[in-house]
Design a protein around this motif. Sequence first.
Motif, PDB file in Angstrom:
ATOM      1  N   SER A  59       0.840  -1.207   0.000  1.00  0.00           N
ATOM      2  CA  SER A  59       0.000   0.000   0.000  1.00  0.00           C
ATOM      3  C   SER A  59       0.872   1.252   0.000  1.00  0.00           C
ATOM      4  CB  SER A  59      -0.945  -0.002   1.209  1.00  0.00           C
ATOM      5  OG  SER A  59      -0.240   0.240   2.422  1.00  0.00           O
ATOM      6  N   TRP A  60       2.011   1.196   0.704  1.00  0.00           N
ATOM      7  CA  TRP A  60       2.944   2.335   0.719  1.00  0.00           C
ATOM      8  C   TRP A  60       3.495   2.566  -0.680  1.00  0.00           C
ATOM      9  CZ3 TRP A  60       7.860   3.725  -0.469  1.00  0.00           C
ATOM     10  CH2 TRP A  60       8.378   4.867   0.136  1.00  0.00           C
ATOM     11  N   ASP A  61       3.852   1.484  -1.368  1.00  0.00           N
ATOM     12  CA  ASP A  61       4.376   1.606  -2.724  1.00  0.00           C
ATOM     13  C   ASP A  61       3.331   2.190  -3.672  1.00  0.00           C
ATOM     14  OD1 ASP A  61       6.733   0.475  -1.823  1.00  0.00           O
ATOM     15  OD2 ASP A  61       6.179  -1.547  -2.418  1.00  0.00           O
ATOM     16  N   LEU A  62       2.094   1.734  -3.538  1.00  0.00           N
ATOM     17  CA  LEU A  62       1.022   2.263  -4.379  1.00  0.00           C
ATOM     18  C   LEU A  62       0.835   3.761  -4.141  1.00  0.00           C
ATOM     19  CD1 LEU A  62      -1.656  -0.580  -4.091  1.00  0.00           C
ATOM     20  CD2 LEU A  62      -0.219  -0.045  -6.084  1.00  0.00           C
ATOM     21  N   GLU A  63       0.956   4.170  -2.887  1.00  0.00           N
ATOM     22  CA  GLU A  63       0.852   5.601  -2.580  1.00  0.00           C
ATOM     23  C   GLU A  63       2.027   6.368  -3.172  1.00  0.00           C
ATOM     24  OE1 GLU A  63       1.180   8.536   1.291  1.00  0.00           O
ATOM     25  OE2 GLU A  63       0.301   6.547   1.569  1.00  0.00           O
ATOM     26  N   PHE A  64       3.216   5.812  -3.056  1.00  0.00           N
ATOM     27  CA  PHE A  64       4.425   6.482  -3.547  1.00  0.00           C
ATOM     28  C   PHE A  64       4.321   6.761  -5.039  1.00  0.00           C
ATOM     29  CE2 PHE A  64       8.723   6.516  -5.295  1.00  0.00           C
ATOM     30  CZ  PHE A  64       9.379   7.382  -4.437  1.00  0.00           C
TER      31      PHE A  64
ATOM     32  N   GLY B 214       1.542   7.101  -6.720  1.00  0.00           N
ATOM     33  CA  GLY B 214       0.365   7.879  -7.052  1.00  0.00           C
ATOM     34  C   GLY B 214      -0.918   7.114  -7.269  1.00  0.00           C
ATOM     35  N   TYR B 215      -0.924   5.807  -7.001  1.00  0.00           N
ATOM     36  CA  TYR B 215      -2.144   5.026  -7.176  1.00  0.00           C
ATOM     37  C   TYR B 215      -3.095   5.200  -5.993  1.00  0.00           C
ATOM     38  CZ  TYR B 215       0.266   2.740 -11.035  1.00  0.00           C
ATOM     39  OH  TYR B 215       0.938   2.495 -12.215  1.00  0.00           O
ATOM     40  N   LEU B 216      -2.574   5.617  -4.859  1.00  0.00           N
ATOM     41  CA  LEU B 216      -3.383   5.925  -3.690  1.00  0.00           C
ATOM     42  C   LEU B 216      -3.136   7.377  -3.289  1.00  0.00           C
ATOM     43  CD1 LEU B 216      -2.879   2.724  -1.466  1.00  0.00           C
ATOM     44  CD2 LEU B 216      -4.842   3.281  -2.920  1.00  0.00           C
ATOM     45  N   ALA B 217      -4.117   7.982  -2.661  1.00  0.00           N
ATOM     46  CA  ALA B 217      -4.001   9.384  -2.251  1.00  0.00           C
ATOM     47  C   ALA B 217      -2.885   9.550  -1.223  1.00  0.00           C
ATOM     48  CB  ALA B 217      -5.327   9.867  -1.671  1.00  0.00           C
ATOM     49  N   PRO B 218      -2.188  10.690  -1.235  1.00  0.00           N
ATOM     50  CA  PRO B 218      -1.133  10.939  -0.247  1.00  0.00           C
ATOM     51  C   PRO B 218      -1.665  10.805   1.179  1.00  0.00           C
ATOM     52  CG  PRO B 218      -1.060  12.581  -1.991  1.00  0.00           C
ATOM     53  CD  PRO B 218      -2.317  11.790  -2.222  1.00  0.00           C
ATOM     54  N   GLY B 219      -0.905  10.134   2.019  1.00  0.00           N
ATOM     55  CA  GLY B 219      -1.303   9.954   3.413  1.00  0.00           C
ATOM     56  C   GLY B 219      -2.126   8.711   3.668  1.00  0.00           C
ATOM     57  N   THR B 220      -2.515   7.992   2.613  1.00  0.00           N
ATOM     58  CA  THR B 220      -3.365   6.816   2.788  1.00  0.00           C
ATOM     59  C   THR B 220      -2.724   5.775   3.699  1.00  0.00           C
ATOM     60  OG1 THR B 220      -4.387   7.101   0.611  1.00  0.00           O
ATOM     61  CG2 THR B 220      -4.544   4.923   1.608  1.00  0.00           C
ATOM     62  N   SER B 221      -1.446   5.512   3.506  1.00  0.00           N
ATOM     63  CA  SER B 221      -0.781   4.443   4.255  1.00  0.00           C
ATOM     64  C   SER B 221      -0.429   4.827   5.686  1.00  0.00           C
ATOM     65  CB  SER B 221       0.491   4.002   3.525  1.00  0.00           C
ATOM     66  OG  SER B 221       1.428   5.064   3.462  1.00  0.00           O
TER      67      SER B 221
ATOM     68  N   GLU C 161      -2.655   6.793   7.667  1.00  0.00           N
ATOM     69  CA  GLU C 161      -3.854   7.287   8.334  1.00  0.00           C
ATOM     70  C   GLU C 161      -4.894   6.179   8.437  1.00  0.00           C
ATOM     71  OE1 GLU C 161      -5.140  10.549   5.954  1.00  0.00           O
ATOM     72  OE2 GLU C 161      -3.418  11.813   6.437  1.00  0.00           O
ATOM     73  N   GLY C 162      -5.842   6.358   9.340  1.00  0.00           N
ATOM     74  CA  GLY C 162      -6.977   5.465   9.440  1.00  0.00           C
ATOM     75  C   GLY C 162      -6.611   4.020   9.713  1.00  0.00           C
ATOM     76  N   PHE C 163      -7.291   3.106   9.006  1.00  0.00           N
ATOM     77  CA  PHE C 163      -7.092   1.677   9.246  1.00  0.00           C
ATOM     78  C   PHE C 163      -5.655   1.250   8.975  1.00  0.00           C
ATOM     79  CE2 PHE C 163      -6.729  -2.508   7.211  1.00  0.00           C
ATOM     80  CZ  PHE C 163      -7.018  -3.312   8.311  1.00  0.00           C
ATOM     81  N   LEU C 164      -5.042   1.757   7.900  1.00  0.00           N
ATOM     82  CA  LEU C 164      -3.688   1.324   7.566  1.00  0.00           C
ATOM     83  C   LEU C 164      -2.679   1.747   8.639  1.00  0.00           C
ATOM     84  CD1 LEU C 164      -3.515   1.853   3.697  1.00  0.00           C
ATOM     85  CD2 LEU C 164      -3.521  -0.307   4.966  1.00  0.00           C
ATOM     86  N   ARG C 165      -2.924   2.862   9.270  1.00  0.00           N
ATOM     87  CA  ARG C 165      -2.053   3.276  10.380  1.00  0.00           C
ATOM     88  C   ARG C 165      -2.147   2.267  11.525  1.00  0.00           C
ATOM     89  NH1 ARG C 165       0.187   8.008  12.617  1.00  0.00           N
ATOM     90  NH2 ARG C 165       0.089   8.116  14.887  1.00  0.00           N
TER      91      ARG C 165
ATOM     92  N   ASN D 148      -5.712  18.031   1.830  1.00  0.00           N
ATOM     93  CA  ASN D 148      -5.534  16.831   2.667  1.00  0.00           C
ATOM     94  C   ASN D 148      -4.250  16.914   3.479  1.00  0.00           C
ATOM     95  OD1 ASN D 148      -7.900  15.712   1.690  1.00  0.00           O
ATOM     96  ND2 ASN D 148      -6.886  14.519   0.093  1.00  0.00           N
ATOM     97  N   SER D 149      -3.162  17.317   2.817  1.00  0.00           N
ATOM     98  CA  SER D 149      -1.884  17.413   3.512  1.00  0.00           C
ATOM     99  C   SER D 149      -1.903  18.509   4.567  1.00  0.00           C
ATOM    100  CB  SER D 149      -0.766  17.673   2.495  1.00  0.00           C
ATOM    101  OG  SER D 149       0.467  17.862   3.137  1.00  0.00           O
ATOM    102  N   CYS D 150      -2.479  19.655   4.209  1.00  0.00           N
ATOM    103  CA  CYS D 150      -2.523  20.793   5.128  1.00  0.00           C
ATOM    104  C   CYS D 150      -3.341  20.466   6.366  1.00  0.00           C
ATOM    105  CB  CYS D 150      -3.100  22.009   4.397  1.00  0.00           C
ATOM    106  SG  CYS D 150      -3.302  23.474   5.443  1.00  0.00           S
ATOM    107  N   GLU D 151      -4.539  19.904   6.174  1.00  0.00           N
ATOM    108  CA  GLU D 151      -5.415  19.609   7.317  1.00  0.00           C
ATOM    109  C   GLU D 151      -4.816  18.529   8.211  1.00  0.00           C
ATOM    110  OE1 GLU D 151      -9.362  18.757   6.039  1.00  0.00           O
ATOM    111  OE2 GLU D 151      -9.746  20.785   5.292  1.00  0.00           O
TER     112      GLU D 151
END
Length: 318
Positions: free
Chosen positions: A33-38, A40-47, A49-53, A257-260
Amino acid sequence: MNSAGVAPVKTRLLWLDAARGIALIAMATYHFSWDLEFFGYLAPGTSTEGFLRLYARMIASSFLFLAGFSLVLAHYPLLKLKPFLQRLAVIVAAAVVISAATWWFVPDGWIFFGILHCIATASVIGLLFLRLPPALTLTAAIGAFALPNLWRSEIFDAPGLWFVGLSQNLPRSNDYVPLLPWLGALLCGVAVARILHDRNGFARLAKWPAGPAWLRWGGRHSLIIYLLHQPILFALVYGMSLVVPAAKPDPAVTYINSCESGCQGEGSSQAVCQRFCGCTLERLQQQALLEPLQSGAILSDQDERILKLAGECSTTSQ
């Protein structure tokens, strides 16, 4: 990534190897999931935050718990110093390789104290608890879990003390697993294994289902799999990005998303952060500063225009 050795029972706990294999699979899915985020396949911060955190924390806890459990199997009631030091040297060497590689490839998020560093250090500390009453070890574990939430100090902001986990300003790293609170997970493993040993529980546990052979094989070779899996996954996602590139995210949505996330991480309320980030986004767009800010052409903490509009929006958003 464990302190496995000769157990104090004649029968090897095969299910324990399978448990490590399961933990490895979980770790690989998280890193994927981290690689997918890196890429651009997942939104920044996905890995992060939330359940993945929460998922990442559960995985780290499982590895450390199993390391503590294995420490008792291998070195209680008699410490086998030479095998322990040999295994420790391997883990430390692997941790150094991880630090060096990430320093070279991602210096702004290099891994200076990740899961391997923590397992090595916590295992040495765990030796001190092998002969102590399990109740005392569990008390120490609870203290390790609780302390970072109860007390922090600027003293630990010094880079040489980041590994402790009591810094007020947490450093940036792609895998930060400080001693506190994670030592608590290893001590829980030590305490549980000691309780089972004292009550002759290992003989019963030896009868548990062993799991498939391939899973046990992975558990017995967990360190080499840990070192190799992420480069392989990263290469696979990179190859996919060449064939099917990820859609470019909306820069405004990415900024908000990043700012908030950063704003709320500093303790401000959600409502205040929404007003502040909406205000700064509007002014960044008006002054054509959003794209150079996100590309790194200008730095938010050095550019006077960014500092000025941030100050103005901070006043109006309160």
